[in-house]
Write an enzyme that holds these catalytic residues in place. Sequence first.
Site, PDB file in Angstrom:
ATOM      1  N   ALA A  17       0.545  -1.409   0.075  1.00  0.00           N
ATOM      2  CA  ALA A  17      -0.126   0.312  -0.173  1.00  0.00           C
ATOM      3  C   ALA A  17       1.102   1.399   0.000  1.00  0.00           C
ATOM      4  CB  ALA A  17      -1.116   0.117   0.974  1.00  0.00           C
ATOM      5  N   HIS A  46       6.163  -6.632   5.368  1.00  0.00           N
ATOM      6  CA  HIS A  46       4.834  -8.305   5.949  1.00  0.00           C
ATOM      7  C   HIS A  46       4.007  -8.388   3.904  1.00  0.00           C
ATOM      8  CE1 HIS A  46       4.639 -11.973   7.467  1.00  0.00           C
ATOM      9  NE2 HIS A  46       3.330 -11.930   7.385  1.00  0.00           N
ATOM     10  N   THR A  47       4.111  -7.297   3.418  1.00  0.00           N
ATOM     11  CA  THR A  47       3.676  -8.035   2.328  1.00  0.00           C
ATOM     12  C   THR A  47       4.215  -9.273   1.822  1.00  0.00           C
ATOM     13  OG1 THR A  47       3.173  -5.908   1.574  1.00  0.00           O
ATOM     14  CG2 THR A  47       2.907  -7.170  -0.344  1.00  0.00           C
ATOM     15  N   GLY A  52      -0.058 -16.365  -1.745  1.00  0.00           N
ATOM     16  CA  GLY A  52      -1.697 -17.516  -2.797  1.00  0.00           C
ATOM     17  C   GLY A  52      -2.192 -16.176  -4.071  1.00  0.00           C
ATOM     18  N   PHE A 118      -9.822 -19.514  -6.063  1.00  0.00           N
ATOM     19  CA  PHE A 118      -9.911 -19.080  -4.107  1.00  0.00           C
ATOM     20  C   PHE A 118     -10.726 -18.980  -4.013  1.00  0.00           C
ATOM     21  CE2 PHE A 118      -6.273 -16.893  -2.100  1.00  0.00           C
ATOM     22  CZ  PHE A 118      -5.152 -17.383  -2.671  1.00  0.00           C
ATOM     23  N   ASP A 213       0.519  -0.414  14.141  1.00  0.00           N
ATOM     24  CA  ASP A 213       1.713   0.439  15.027  1.00  0.00           C
ATOM     25  C   ASP A 213       0.234   1.835  14.938  1.00  0.00           C
ATOM     26  OD1 ASP A 213       3.399  -0.541  16.807  1.00  0.00           O
ATOM     27  OD2 ASP A 213       4.477  -0.013  14.726  1.00  0.00           O
ATOM     28  N   GLN A 232      -9.755 -11.737  11.525  1.00  0.00           N
ATOM     29  CA  GLN A 232      -9.762 -13.201  10.741  1.00  0.00           C
ATOM     30  C   GLN A 232      -9.074 -14.162  10.875  1.00  0.00           C
ATOM     31  OE1 GLN A 232      -9.212 -13.390   5.412  1.00  0.00           O
ATOM     32  NE2 GLN A 232     -11.670 -13.557   6.027  1.00  0.00           N
ATOM     33  N   HIS A 234      -7.203 -17.743   9.311  1.00  0.00           N
ATOM     34  CA  HIS A 234      -6.945 -18.510   7.959  1.00  0.00           C
ATOM     35  C   HIS A 234      -7.344 -19.830   8.771  1.00  0.00           C
ATOM     36  CE1 HIS A 234      -5.114 -20.178   4.509  1.00  0.00           C
ATOM     37  NE2 HIS A 234      -5.171 -18.739   4.121  1.00  0.00           N
ATOM     38  N   LEU A 244       1.860 -19.539   7.021  1.00  0.00           N
ATOM     39  CA  LEU A 244       0.584 -20.275   6.129  1.00  0.00           C
ATOM     40  C   LEU A 244       0.985 -20.790   5.728  1.00  0.00           C
ATOM     41  CD1 LEU A 244      -1.915 -18.698   5.819  1.00  0.00           C
ATOM     42  CD2 LEU A 244      -1.164 -17.369   4.096  1.00  0.00           C
ATOM     43  N   GLU A 247      -3.786 -20.458   0.917  1.00  0.00           N
ATOM     44  CA  GLU A 247      -5.924 -20.822   0.037  1.00  0.00           C
ATOM     45  C   GLU A 247      -5.164 -21.141  -1.054  1.00  0.00           C
ATOM     46  OE1 GLU A 247      -8.854 -19.066   1.211  1.00  0.00           O
ATOM     47  OE2 GLU A 247      -9.321 -18.833  -0.086  1.00  0.00           O
ATOM     48  N   ARG A 281     -13.685 -17.729   4.411  1.00  0.00           N
ATOM     49  CA  ARG A 281     -12.380 -18.659   5.424  1.00  0.00           C
ATOM     50  C   ARG A 281     -12.699 -18.603   6.963  1.00  0.00           C
ATOM     51  NH1 ARG A 281      -7.445 -14.581   3.782  1.00  0.00           N
ATOM     52  NH2 ARG A 281      -6.856 -15.926   2.187  1.00  0.00           N
ATOM     53  N   HIS A 349      -4.937 -14.134  10.909  1.00  0.00           N
ATOM     54  CA  HIS A 349      -4.608 -13.791   9.774  1.00  0.00           C
ATOM     55  C   HIS A 349      -4.126 -12.144   9.437  1.00  0.00           C
ATOM     56  CE1 HIS A 349      -2.684 -14.796   5.907  1.00  0.00           C
ATOM     57  NE2 HIS A 349      -3.611 -14.450   4.882  1.00  0.00           N
ATOM     58  N   TYR A 350      -6.194 -11.937   9.418  1.00  0.00           N
ATOM     59  CA  TYR A 350      -5.551 -10.257   8.853  1.00  0.00           C
ATOM     60  C   TYR A 350      -6.940  -9.511   9.663  1.00  0.00           C
ATOM     61  CZ  TYR A 350      -6.907  -6.650   4.998  1.00  0.00           C
ATOM     62  OH  TYR A 350      -7.221  -5.906   3.682  1.00  0.00           O
ATOM     63  N   ARG A 384     -12.864 -10.580   5.019  1.00  0.00           N
ATOM     64  CA  ARG A 384     -12.729 -10.571   3.629  1.00  0.00           C
ATOM     65  C   ARG A 384     -12.497 -12.152   2.589  1.00  0.00           C
ATOM     66  NH1 ARG A 384      -6.812 -11.144   2.381  1.00  0.00           N
ATOM     67  NH2 ARG A 384      -6.108 -11.912   3.903  1.00  0.00           N
ATOM     68  N   LEU A 385     -12.702 -11.716   1.863  1.00  0.00           N
ATOM     69  CA  LEU A 385     -12.071 -13.279   0.720  1.00  0.00           C
ATOM     70  C   LEU A 385     -10.752 -13.037   0.412  1.00  0.00           C
ATOM     71  CD1 LEU A 385     -15.252 -12.885  -2.251  1.00  0.00           C
ATOM     72  CD2 LEU A 385     -14.755 -14.348   0.542  1.00  0.00           C
TER      73      LEU A 385
END
Lengths: 572, 119, 146, 263
Positions: A17, A46-47, A52, A118, A213, A232, A234, A244, A247, A281, A349-350, A384-385
Site C-alpha cells: 500500500a 510483511h506483504t 496465494g 480462491f 502501529d 480473520q 485463516h 501460513l 489458500e 475463510r 491472519h488479517y 475478507r475474501l
Amino acid sequence: MVEVSRHDIIIVGGGAAGLRAAIAAAEADPSASIALVSKVYPMRSHTVSAEGGAAGVAREDDNFEMHGQDTVKGSDFLGDQDVIQYFVEQAPKELALLENWGCPWSRNDDGSVATRAFGGMTVKRTWYAADKVGFHMLHTLFQHSMQFENIVRYDEYFVSKLLVEDGACRGVAALDIRTGDMHAIVGRAVILATGGAGKIFPFTTNGMIKTGDGMALAYRAGVPLKDMEFVQYHPTGLPGTGILITEATRGEGGHLKNSEGERFLVEYDYGVGQKAELGPRDMISRASILEMEAGRGIQGSYGEYVHLDLTHLGEEKIMSRLPMVRELCKIYAGMDPVHQPIPVRPVVHYMMGGVDTDIDGATTLPGLYAAGEVACVSLNGANRLGSNSLTECLVFGARAGLHSLEFAKGSAAGSDDGLRAQAEEEAARVDALRGRKKGGEKIAAIRHEMTSAMESGCGVFRRQESMGAAVEALVQLKGRVSDLRLEDDSKVFNTEVIAALELHNMLDVAEVVAVSAHHRKESRGAHTCRDFERRDDQNYLYHTLCYHDPSGPRLDKKDVTLGRWEPVERKY
Amino acid sequence: MRHFLLRIEPVIWLLFGQGLLIGTMLLTGWVLVVGIGVPLGLIDPAALSFDRAHALGSNIIGRLVLAALIVLPLWKGAHHLRHLSIDFRGAERDVVVAPILYGIATVASLLGVLAVARL
Amino acid sequence: MAGPAHPKAMTPSKPGRTRTAPPQMPASWWSHPRIRTYLLFDATGLVYLLLGLVALRVIWALGAGPEVWDATLASLSSPLYVAFHVIGLVSVIFVGVRFFSFFPKSQPPRIGPAKPPPQPVILAGLYVAWIGVTVLFGLILAGRIF
Amino acid sequence: MSESKKTFVITRFDPDKDEVPKTQEYEIPVHEDWKVLDAINFIKDEVDPTISHRWSCRMAVCGSCGMMVNGEPKLTCKTRLSDYGDRVIVEPLANFPVIRDLVSELDGFMEKFQAVKPWVIRAKEEAGAVSASNPPKSSKGTFVQSAAELAEFKQFSLCINCMLCYAACPVVANEPEFLGPAAIALGHRYNLDSRDQGLDERNEVFRGEGTVFSCSFANECSEVCPKNVDPAAAVNQAKFGAVIDWATSLVLPRPGASKEGGK
Ligand SMILES: Cc1cc2nc3c(=O)[nH]c(=O)nc-3n(C[C@H](O)[C@H](O)[C@H](O)COP(=O)(O)OP(=O)(O)OC[C@H]3O[C@@H](n4cnc5c(N)ncnc54)[C@H](O)[C@@H]3O)c2cc1C
Ligand code: SF4
Ligand code: F3S
Ligand code: FES
C-alpha cells in the site's frame, strides 16, 4: 535538538500500500517530494509473505458484477457497496499495471496472465506468481519505486507519533532506529500504510513487525478505528509457528480432512455447500474448530489440528504451482506434502477493521490518509475474501496517494517550531523509556499475557463472558505497562525500546478489538458469538467506530453503504 | 590506470575464458606427451624429432594451435593471479599488480606469436 | 580464523549515521574446504602462466633449428621439469573439472534469438570435446597419427 | 518435546561503548525443533533484552535474519538448531560494517542495488506508454509473455535480498566497488525479461565502475543462497552479455541511444 526534514507527502509504511501510494504521487507530480518512512527496509514489509494471489476480473466468463457480488457476500453484507464497486473496476487495471512494471505473473499457454480459484470467489480471478505473490508484488513495487528521485526513503525509522497542528495532520515524529534520535518529518499530508496487527494474538501468520502501529497512532490522534472486532482466522496455518499454508492449496484442489480421513466440509453441513474447500475463510475456520470439538481432530505436540491433503495433486503440479508450500512444509513441519497430508489449524491472519477512511483514503483528521491493511475503507466488511487484500493495497494505495497529493497542494505546511516542539515532547517520552531500569514489568511477559487474553477472549468462537474477561485483562495490562523495565540504555539500534513502543500500540489495538467485539451481540462474518448465533441486521447492520477517550474506548456507529446487493442470508 | 583496466576488461576476460576452455583442452595432451610422456621415455622421442615437429608446427593449422597453446594459458594465468592477489586484500595494489601480470602476458603473447610466425 | 575484510567493503558512499565496526571476512575463509578449493583454483593461475612460458620456450626452440630444439627437449627430462609437468597435469585436470562444471550455467538462456542446448548437454559436450582434443592432439604429438 | 542445553556465543558491539566487537556467552535450554532464530529470540525475551538483531517473517521470505552461524552465512529462521553441536557461534554477516551486535549496515547494498536499475525500462518514444497515471484500460493491457520467456528470468527474480551471498563472496570482501552477486542477479533478471528494453543501460553499469568482471567465479554466493537463486550463474551470464555488448558497441557505435533507453 530534534532535526526537522520537509516533504510534501509523508507515507508511513513500505509495504504494497505504501509503495503504491508513493509511486502514484511521485509520478503524478515529479516536483512533489515524497517521504517513504518505514521501520524496516521496504522489501522486508510483511506483504512479502503473502502467498496465494491477488484478485481482479480477467477472464471472459467473469465480470465486475460477479466479483462485486462475491465480495459483498463474503463481507456478510458489511462491506460498503460503493467502495466495492470502485474496487472491482480498478482491480484488473492495477494488476495489469503491475505486470507492465515487471511482476512475474504466472502465464497461460497463450502468454496471457493466468488466474486461479480462491475461497469465496465464484470464478477463477486470482492472479498469481506461483505461490510467492506478495513477495513478487512487493519486490516489483519496491524496485519500480527506486527510479523516482522524488521518493526519499527513511529506512528503519519508527514512527511513534502523528504531528497535528491547527486540526490537521502535518507530519510524524519518527525515531531513527539507527541513531536513537527523534526526527520530525513534516509536510502537508500523511498516509498511514503500516499494515495489520496480527501480533496481538499468540498464534498468527503475521510477522514480528505487524504490531498495529498505524492503528494506534491514528487512534491516539482522535481518529476512530472501524470494525475492529472482525479478525480473520485463516483455516490453514502450521501448528506451532503459525506459518501460513496458502489458500491456493485449496484453489488448486487440496482437501481438508479430519482424523477419520473424511472431507468434513463435504460430509457435514458447515454452510459452505457445494463450494466445500473453496468456501470463505470464516466458515472453514469454524468448521475446523467444530471438527476438533467433535473429537475428530488429530493430536500433536502443538495441540489439535486437521489435515490438508495435497497428495492427490502430484509432485509436478505442486512444484509448478505451490513450490513455496512444499518448501515451508519441509522446513517448518518436517514433512513433504507430496507424500503426506499437512497438519493445519485456524490461525489469526488479517484485520478486517482499521483506521476509518472514506473511499479516498481520507480519515476524519484533515491531512491524514490511510490505505492497506491498516485502513478500513470497508471493502472487507465482516470477512475478507482471500486475495482481495493485495489488490486493495494497490487500488486504495494509489487513490490515497493521488488524493493526498491534491490535499497537499491546497494546504499550508505546518510551522517548523510548533511541530518540532511536539516531536521534542515525543523524544522525551522515548528517552524516558530507554534503559528504564526502575520498572518492574517485563516486555515479553506483558506481551504474552496480552496475547493469551486475546486468544481466549476473541478467538474463532467468542462468548460475551470471555470477551468481557479479555477487556478487563487488557485494562489491567495497560496499567502495568507504565511500569516497564528496560535494560538496554544504548541509543544505537535499540530494539528493546522499539519493542516497548510496539507493545503500547498493541495494547491499545487489542483493547479496541475486545471492546468492539464485546459490544456486537450477533454473529456476522468472522465475529462468531456463541451467545448470539445469528446475524442480526435489525440491530447490528452498521460499522462499529471506536474512539480514544481518556476514560477508555468510546463506541459509535456508522451506516453501511448498501446498494444493488440487498442483505440476504449468507449461504453457499 | 583503474579506468584503463576497466576498459580493457572485456578483452582480458575473453582471453582468460578461452584460456580456461581451449587452454585446458590443449594443455592436457601437450603436458601428457611433451611434458611427461617423452621425457620419461614412455613415448618414443622420434615422434618429436625436429623434422616431424617442424613439419607439424609450420602448417597453418599447426601454427594456430601452437599460438593458442602458448597465448591462452598465459592470460588464464595472469588473470587468475590477479584475482588471487585481490583476494588477499589486494584492491589497492591492483593498479600495480594487474599491469605487471598483464604486461608479462602481453610480452609473452607477442613472443609466442613471433615464435609461431618464424617456424 | 576470521580476519578483517577491506575496510570499505559494502560501505555506503554517504558517511554512516553512527560509528560502525569494520567488516570482517567469514571465519570459513581458510578452514572451509570449498574456500580452499577455490583458492587452489585461482592459484593454478601460476601453473598456467608457467606452462604458457614453457610452451613458448619450446616453440621458440623449434624455430631456432635442430640443435637448439634437441637441447631444449633434453632439458625437459630434468626431474625439475618433469615434476613441474606432473603438477601441471594435475592442475589442468582440476581446472577442467571445476570450470566445466560451472560453464553450463554461465551461458545465458538466450543470445538474441539463439538458445544454447540444455545444461547437461553442454556439460557432456565439454567432456567429449576435452577428451577428443586430448586424444587427437596427444596422438599427433606422440606420432601415432600424421 | 525433549529439551537440551546449548551455549550461544554472540557478537556484541555497541558503538557508543565498545572500541571493537566482543562476544558474550549464553547457555539456554533449547527445543529440538527450534531454528537458530528461535534461540536468539529466547535469549532476547528471557535472558538478555539488550541484544539487537533483525527479523520479521520467520518464514524465510523477508530476508532480514541473515547472520553468520559457526562462520557460515545463514538465514537463521530457516537453519535448524539440531544441525549444530553444543556451542553455536552467532556473528553479524561478514563483509558488512557492523552497526550493533548482530545488525549490519545495508545501505551500501541499497546503493549498489539501485545502480543496476532494477525496474522495467521501456523505450520512451513508445506512444501511449503505460504509467501510473495512464494505467492499462483493463486486464488486457498486459504484455504477452510465454511460460518459456518467464522461465528465463524467474529464478533470478526470487532473490530476497538476504545478503548471505555478499557475506560469502571473497571478492565482495576485498573489492569495495564490486556490485556483488545479488545486485547483478537482479539487474540481469531485468535484462532477461522479455518486457524490458534496458539492456544497454545496464550493460554500461555492468562494464563500468563495479564491473561484473571482478567476480572470480568463487561460486560461494550460490552455495549459500537460501533461495536457490544461483547468483553465480547470473553474474557470469552478465559477463557474457557485457562482452557481447562491448563487442557490438565497437562495431555499431551507439549514437546516444542508450541514454534514451531505446534500442
Ligand atoms: C502470510 C500471509 C499471507 C497472505 N496472503 C495473501 C494473499 O494471498 N492474498 C491477499 O490478497 N492477501 C494476502 N495477505 C494479506 C496481505 O498480504 C496484507 O494485507 C497486505 O500485504 C498488507 O499490506 P500493507 O502494505 O498494508 O502492509 P505491510 O506490507 O504489512 O507493510 C507495513 C509497512 O509499514 C511499516 N510500518 C509499520 N509500522 C510502522 C511504524 N511504526 N513506523 C514506520 N513504519 C512502520 C512497515 O515497516 C512496513 O513497511 C496475506 C497476509 C499474510 C500475513
Ligand atoms: S542471491 Fe540469494 S543469497 Fe544473495 S541476497 Fe538474493 S536470496 Fe540472498
Ligand atoms: S561468490 Fe563472488 S566471486 Fe563471483 S561467483 Fe559469486 S560473485
Ligand atoms: S525472519 Fe524473515 S527471512 Fe528470516
